[in-house]
Write a protein that holds these residues in place. Sequence first.
Motif, short mmCIF file in Angstrom:
data_model
loop_
_atom_site.label_atom_id
_atom_site.label_comp_id
_atom_site.label_asym_id
_atom_site.label_seq_id
_atom_site.Cartn_x
_atom_site.Cartn_y
_atom_site.Cartn_z
N GLN A 19 0.79 -1.23 0.00
CA GLN A 19 0.00 0.00 0.00
C GLN A 19 0.83 1.28 0.00
N ALA A 20 2.13 1.19 0.26
CA ALA A 20 3.03 2.35 0.23
C ALA A 20 2.51 3.47 1.12
N ASP A 21 2.20 4.63 0.53
CA ASP A 21 1.85 5.82 1.32
C ASP A 21 0.62 5.63 2.19
N SER A 22 -0.40 4.97 1.69
CA SER A 22 -1.64 4.84 2.45
C SER A 22 -1.45 4.01 3.71
N ALA A 23 -0.42 3.17 3.76
CA ALA A 23 -0.17 2.35 4.95
C ALA A 23 0.27 3.20 6.13
N ASP A 24 0.74 4.42 5.88
CA ASP A 24 1.16 5.30 6.97
C ASP A 24 -0.01 6.05 7.59
N GLU A 25 -1.21 5.58 7.34
CA GLU A 25 -2.41 6.09 8.01
C GLU A 25 -2.94 4.98 8.90
N PRO A 26 -2.59 4.97 10.19
CA PRO A 26 -2.98 3.86 11.07
C PRO A 26 -4.48 3.60 11.14
N SER A 27 -5.28 4.60 10.78
CA SER A 27 -6.73 4.38 10.79
C SER A 27 -7.13 3.27 9.81
N THR A 28 -6.28 2.99 8.81
CA THR A 28 -6.59 1.93 7.84
C THR A 28 -6.18 0.56 8.34
N TRP A 29 -5.39 0.49 9.40
CA TRP A 29 -4.88 -0.79 9.87
C TRP A 29 -5.98 -1.68 10.46
N THR A 30 -6.99 -1.05 11.04
CA THR A 30 -8.00 -1.83 11.77
C THR A 30 -8.82 -2.73 10.84
#
Length: 482
Positions: A386-397
């Motif tokens: 996911q590159a850049d979008s992975a640095d948004e922890p809100s997406t990890w859940t």
Amino acid sequence: MLDPALCRQARLSRDARFDGRFFIAVKTTGIYCRPICPATPPKESNVVYFDSAVAAAQAGFRPCLRCRPDSAPDSPAWRGTQTTLERALRLIDEGALQEGSLSCLCERLGIGERYLRRLFQQRFGVAPKAYALYRQCLFAKQLLHQTTLPVTDIAYASGFRSLRRFNDAFKAQIGLTPREVRRESTERSPELILRLAYRPPYAWESLRDFFISRHIEGLEWVDERHYGRCIAWGEARGHFTAEHRPDRHDFLVRLELDDLRMLSPVVRRIRRLLDLDADTSVIETHLTQALPGLPLIEGLRLPGVWSLFEAGIRAILGQQVTVAAARRLVTTLVATLGEPACESEGQVRYHFPTPSQIAGSDLTFLKMPESRRETLRRFASFYRQQADSADEPSTWTALKGIGQWTADYATMRGAGDPDIWLAGDLGVKKALPSLNSHDPAGAAPWRSYLTLQLWSQSSLSLQTSSRPTSSRQASSRPTRSR
């Protein structure tokens, strides 16, 4: 808006707690200074106050060669309160406009170029590229003062593609040529050594003890006055050691990096890891007003982790185990998959494993449930893809095995977010009576510091884990102590 009376008192007293919160421009000399400048204080009628170095430069003033405004800690106040602007500033400071175009930056922010330009004009009176250029020149000025790097190397380390472009931009932005600044400098070192300032007070003992209890052998090193670790930024590799100097209100950082083009974002990351830009007097005043009676450790700082990815991995490995057990797991992971860095005192040092290294391993060397190994691989694969979008922890859940606790904890330590409240944490719950029934929401936007203050009061903060009460909670509430 700056209060002239308050600024006047701060500059006349040379109060270091105000360093970086505002700058003093002198109309008769055309120079702007820090509140701690050792020069004879000018008359008040000759003074203009600015809340940022960029604003002072835009008004036509050049930085002082004695107090060196390029070395002042950043003030969160001048960054504004808009999330988009704060994120834009962070990305620019990390080199987004050095490595890409303005349109690429806007794409990452999810906004149009016109809107971003308007945000910068409203806040600083300059375009985003002009802001980035001035920050590059201030960083170059710091290197000219503190190192003996050749001017050509400093140009590339500051993000310039050619020496001619660097000389022209530096003269236009600073008002002096690079060689004129270097000729005035008297404190140079043959090593790459930087002095990173902070506003006192600074609770170094608390931060040091937090790092000591969690440091990973081979990756980090901590002692009475120092913290250091191996670091990576893109393809660049290196390590640093920061020495705390309380008498000077700064850290002396010895840094080795194999690609000087990455030096500026690396230094910004070191500042964030040690939380050098926090204004703890403002934070603690707010906490005292919002939560009367709460005992506070003065100058408490957020202990950072180098990256969000590393913070996420460490949080997952800390699920439902003690601090010591989690530390052993992380140490094993680093020693098995980490890239060897160098040898020091007979010991091999390692870089933290990359997403590809973790995603491509079966992880059987880790003594833990297979479900947690799958969570690690799933998380690493997500980061790799996911590159850049992975640095948004809100997406990890959205990933199985990762809940809100893990995302919030990683955001607090891996991104330095000042407003994370870990309500489900066992250590926090144990310390809640000290709030005297006051609502923790009143601590916003400094709830991360409230969380840390409560941890310091909990006997579980260094000893135990936050064990979920059911298997359903396990993925969303790992051990608080990681």
